[in-house]
Design a protein around this motif. Sequence first.
Motif, PDB file in Angstrom:
ATOM      1  N   HIS A 107      67.575  61.634  58.677  1.00 47.62           N
ATOM      2  CA  HIS A 107      67.958  61.929  57.399  1.00 47.62           C
ATOM      3  C   HIS A 107      68.047  60.963  56.595  1.00 47.62           C
ATOM      4  O   HIS A 107      69.183  60.993  55.618  1.00 47.62           O
ATOM      5  N   THR A 108      67.175  60.393  56.376  1.00 43.29           N
ATOM      6  CA  THR A 108      67.142  59.114  55.479  1.00 43.29           C
ATOM      7  C   THR A 108      67.081  59.512  53.987  1.00 43.29           C
ATOM      8  O   THR A 108      66.293  60.369  53.601  1.00 43.29           O
ATOM      9  N   PRO A 109      67.894  58.907  53.316  1.00 45.69           N
ATOM     10  CA  PRO A 109      68.277  59.314  51.863  1.00 45.69           C
ATOM     11  C   PRO A 109      67.004  58.888  51.093  1.00 45.69           C
ATOM     12  O   PRO A 109      66.169  57.887  51.470  1.00 45.69           O
ATOM     13  N   TRP A 110      66.428  59.504  49.956  1.00 48.87           N
ATOM     14  CA  TRP A 110      65.465  59.523  49.285  1.00 48.87           C
ATOM     15  C   TRP A 110      65.205  57.992  48.396  1.00 48.87           C
ATOM     16  O   TRP A 110      64.112  57.654  48.269  1.00 48.87           O
ATOM     17  N   TRP A 111      66.483  57.657  48.361  1.00 52.02           N
ATOM     18  CA  TRP A 111      66.268  56.304  47.358  1.00 52.02           C
ATOM     19  C   TRP A 111      65.991  55.179  48.547  1.00 52.02           C
ATOM     20  O   TRP A 111      65.917  54.008  47.864  1.00 52.02           O
ATOM     21  N   VAL A 112      65.980  55.501  49.579  1.00 49.41           N
ATOM     22  CA  VAL A 112      65.433  54.567  50.684  1.00 49.41           C
ATOM     23  C   VAL A 112      63.847  54.903  51.146  1.00 49.41           C
ATOM     24  O   VAL A 112      63.001  53.847  51.082  1.00 49.41           O
ATOM     25  N   THR A 113      63.660  56.218  51.212  1.00 53.44           N
ATOM     26  CA  THR A 113      62.366  56.540  51.750  1.00 53.44           C
ATOM     27  C   THR A 113      61.304  56.282  50.573  1.00 53.44           C
ATOM     28  O   THR A 113      60.129  55.705  50.829  1.00 53.44           O
ATOM     29  N   ILE A 114      61.633  56.483  49.290  1.00 57.60           N
ATOM     30  CA  ILE A 114      60.549  56.413  48.450  1.00 57.60           C
ATOM     31  C   ILE A 114      60.295  55.041  48.089  1.00 57.60           C
ATOM     32  O   ILE A 114      58.938  54.712  48.082  1.00 57.60           O
ATOM     33  N   PRO A 115      60.985  54.012  47.810  1.00 56.27           N
ATOM     34  CA  PRO A 115      60.628  52.721  47.523  1.00 56.27           C
ATOM     35  C   PRO A 115      59.881  52.251  48.744  1.00 56.27           C
ATOM     36  O   PRO A 115      59.209  51.317  48.581  1.00 56.27           O
ATOM     37  N   LEU A 116      60.268  52.459  50.045  1.00 54.56           N
ATOM     38  CA  LEU A 116      59.565  51.930  51.170  1.00 54.56           C
ATOM     39  C   LEU A 116      58.244  52.629  51.262  1.00 54.56           C
ATOM     40  O   LEU A 116      57.441  51.920  51.556  1.00 54.56           O
ATOM     41  N   GLY A 117      58.112  54.000  50.995  1.00 53.88           N
ATOM     42  CA  GLY A 117      56.888  54.452  51.099  1.00 53.88           C
ATOM     43  C   GLY A 117      55.752  53.832  49.781  1.00 53.88           C
ATOM     44  O   GLY A 117      54.649  53.271  50.087  1.00 53.88           O
ATOM     45  N   ALA A 118      56.410  53.440  48.488  1.00 52.78           N
ATOM     46  CA  ALA A 118      55.701  52.761  47.635  1.00 52.78           C
ATOM     47  C   ALA A 118      55.308  51.163  48.331  1.00 52.78           C
ATOM     48  O   ALA A 118      54.139  50.913  47.925  1.00 52.78           O
ATOM     49  N   ALA A 119      56.321  50.399  48.927  1.00 59.78           N
ATOM     50  CA  ALA A 119      55.898  49.194  49.399  1.00 59.78           C
ATOM     51  C   ALA A 119      54.684  49.199  50.488  1.00 59.78           C
ATOM     52  O   ALA A 119      54.089  48.453  50.329  1.00 59.78           O
ATOM     53  N   LEU A 120      55.201  50.192  51.335  1.00 55.47           N
ATOM     54  CA  LEU A 120      53.976  50.117  52.510  1.00 55.47           C
ATOM     55  C   LEU A 120      52.891  50.555  51.969  1.00 55.47           C
ATOM     56  O   LEU A 120      51.589  50.010  52.430  1.00 55.47           O
ATOM     57  N   ALA A 121      52.422  51.607  50.962  1.00 50.45           N
ATOM     58  CA  ALA A 121      51.517  51.737  50.489  1.00 50.45           C
ATOM     59  C   ALA A 121      50.656  50.680  49.560  1.00 50.45           C
ATOM     60  O   ALA A 121      49.533  50.514  49.877  1.00 50.45           O
ATOM     61  N   ALA A 122      51.481  50.012  48.906  1.00 50.67           N
ATOM     62  CA  ALA A 122      51.111  48.798  48.008  1.00 50.67           C
ATOM     63  C   ALA A 122      50.378  47.590  49.404  1.00 50.67           C
ATOM     64  O   ALA A 122      49.578  47.264  49.077  1.00 50.67           O
ATOM     65  N   ILE A 123      51.222  47.363  50.275  1.00 47.03           N
ATOM     66  CA  ILE A 123      50.686  46.567  51.381  1.00 47.03           C
ATOM     67  C   ILE A 123      49.409  47.109  51.673  1.00 47.03           C
ATOM     68  O   ILE A 123      48.252  46.325  52.015  1.00 47.03           O
ATOM     69  N   LEU A 124      49.230  48.383  52.111  1.00 49.28           N
ATOM     70  CA  LEU A 124      48.116  48.867  52.747  1.00 49.28           C
ATOM     71  C   LEU A 124      46.981  48.755  51.665  1.00 49.28           C
ATOM     72  O   LEU A 124      45.605  48.684  52.011  1.00 49.28           O
ATOM     73  N   GLY A 125      47.469  49.128  50.446  1.00 47.41           N
ATOM     74  CA  GLY A 125      46.207  48.896  49.510  1.00 47.41           C
ATOM     75  C   GLY A 125      45.631  47.425  49.373  1.00 47.41           C
ATOM     76  O   GLY A 125      44.425  47.200  49.149  1.00 47.41           O
ATOM     77  N   ILE A 126      46.588  46.202  49.473  1.00 46.75           N
ATOM     78  CA  ILE A 126      46.107  44.953  49.582  1.00 46.75           C
ATOM     79  C   ILE A 126      45.282  44.824  50.637  1.00 46.75           C
ATOM     80  O   ILE A 126      44.215  44.129  50.467  1.00 46.75           O
ATOM     81  N   LEU A 127      45.543  45.276  51.875  1.00 47.46           N
ATOM     82  CA  LEU A 127      44.800  45.208  52.786  1.00 47.46           C
ATOM     83  C   LEU A 127      43.427  45.953  52.731  1.00 47.46           C
ATOM     84  O   LEU A 127      42.411  45.265  53.449  1.00 47.46           O
ATOM     85  N   LEU A 128      43.464  47.096  52.197  1.00 46.57           N
ATOM     86  CA  LEU A 128      42.206  47.367  51.967  1.00 46.57           C
ATOM     87  C   LEU A 128      41.179  46.635  50.865  1.00 46.57           C
ATOM     88  O   LEU A 128      40.181  46.500  51.179  1.00 46.57           O
ATOM     89  N   GLY A 129      41.938  46.105  49.999  1.00 57.80           N
ATOM     90  CA  GLY A 129      41.385  45.453  48.848  1.00 57.80           C
ATOM     91  C   GLY A 129      40.723  43.996  49.480  1.00 57.80           C
ATOM     92  O   GLY A 129      39.691  43.488  48.843  1.00 57.80           O
ATOM     93  N   ALA A 130      41.714  43.345  50.050  1.00 52.31           N
ATOM     94  CA  ALA A 130      41.107  42.022  50.673  1.00 52.31           C
ATOM     95  C   ALA A 130      39.680  41.898  51.245  1.00 52.31           C
ATOM     96  O   ALA A 130      38.903  41.084  50.888  1.00 52.31           O
ATOM     97  N   PRO A 131      39.267  42.808  52.129  1.00 51.18           N
ATOM     98  CA  PRO A 131      38.014  42.563  52.757  1.00 51.18           C
ATOM     99  C   PRO A 131      36.696  43.194  51.872  1.00 51.18           C
ATOM    100  O   PRO A 131      35.696  43.239  51.951  1.00 51.18           O
ATOM    101  N   THR A 132      37.019  43.748  50.889  1.00 48.60           N
ATOM    102  CA  THR A 132      36.222  44.439  49.945  1.00 48.60           C
ATOM    103  C   THR A 132      35.993  43.766  48.778  1.00 48.60           C
ATOM    104  O   THR A 132      35.284  44.064  47.678  1.00 48.60           O
ATOM    105  N   LEU A 133      36.587  42.510  48.066  1.00 49.81           N
ATOM    106  CA  LEU A 133      36.601  41.911  47.156  1.00 49.81           C
ATOM    107  C   LEU A 133      35.130  41.531  46.564  1.00 49.81           C
ATOM    108  O   LEU A 133      34.906  41.577  45.534  1.00 49.81           O
ATOM    109  N   ARG A 134      34.149  41.341  47.517  1.00 49.65           N
ATOM    110  CA  ARG A 134      32.859  40.911  47.165  1.00 49.65           C
ATOM    111  C   ARG A 134      31.973  42.402  46.869  1.00 49.65           C
ATOM    112  O   ARG A 134      30.670  42.046  46.501  1.00 49.65           O
ATOM    113  N   LEU A 135      32.361  43.553  47.254  1.00 52.81           N
ATOM    114  CA  LEU A 135      31.810  44.638  47.000  1.00 52.81           C
ATOM    115  C   LEU A 135      31.758  45.440  45.624  1.00 52.81           C
ATOM    116  O   LEU A 135      32.948  45.315  45.035  1.00 52.81           O
TER     117      LEU A 135
END
Length: 364
Positions: free
Chosen positions: A98-126
């Motif tokens: 029962h994690t409160p929303w003020w923990v889950t939402i920032p955590l979701g944003a941070a993990l998605a941002a990290i995943l976005g950077i991981l996606l972008g890193a190998p595709t920079l030349r494309l």
Amino acid sequence: MKTLSARHARRAGLAAILLLLPLVLQSLGHHWVRVADTSLLYVMLALGLNIVVGYAGLLDLGYVAFYALGAYLFALLTSPHLTDHFAWIAALFPNGLHTPWWVTIPLGAALAAILGILLGAPTLRLRGDYLAVVTVGFGEIVRLLVINLGHPVNITHGAQGLGLIDPVRILGVDLGQPLVVADHEVASVTLYYYLFLTLVLITIVICQRLQDSRIGRAWMAIRDDETAARSMGINTRNLKLLAFGVGASFGGITGAMFAAFQGFVSPEAFSLNESVLIVAMVVFGGMGHIPGVVLGAVLLAALPEMLRYVVGPLQAATNGQLDAGVVRPLLIALAMIVTMLWRSSGLWPAPDKTQAPGSTGHSM
């Protein structure tokens, strides 16, 4: 002064319409309020993707992966799934996560941002089609991973999805339950509407600030001519990664809100069709132009429901021989084709700042 007063009057009128809209729709049935809620979620997704596609010019067809990450993270941290299937988690949290929303939402944003950077890193030349193909594969990998993480260790419950997700609770108000105010009942879907509307307004402000900042101008320089931008000293590598990360964070937040609103998530909600639809919203409304993106998202999210009133009479006239599952997508596709032929830059494209004042040029 008259122009300024007229602008304030228009904004006040728009604010009044947005605030009263769910109350009016609620009188027609909760279904239409849910349509409005879903439209606001798509607006947030489209605004997030607009940072990647509209500002930085990076064609991302795997954006739904960040949406899925936010939704599943919120579901895992607020539903009883983990405590039911992992004894050590149940021992640590005997009353459930029962994690409160003020923990889950920032955590979701941070993990998605990290995943976005991981996606972008190998595709920079494309660029262009090659980048689109890679991002499509990335989105499908995430969806298939969610399906296959149900066995042998049941993390995501596979294709069956996750249910019993906690609703958002703000200042003691449970948005999953109706709220009685002065003997008037405000439905749960209406409460979520106001939450989503607040998030949309915050997203618009952030996108506007980014657009007018040095980072936003650098993104647009990369979009227009990456070689020229690099020759002017712009660090294209870091700015591309930043675009992927910032855009993905909005997807993660929207995914968390989707999970809380629906109370259930499954892999079918994060298919390739969803990514294509979000890209279509950005292009249809006007890439790089915030009002246009909002308009495109609202129209393409609400249009299928509005077309029920067109398909219904057609089915009645043909004794039910027309298949609504075929006619509605066909009508939507025809509407998009006609509109894009008429307005190739989108319904509400960004104004051409290179055009001389007073000229009457227009997009072909």
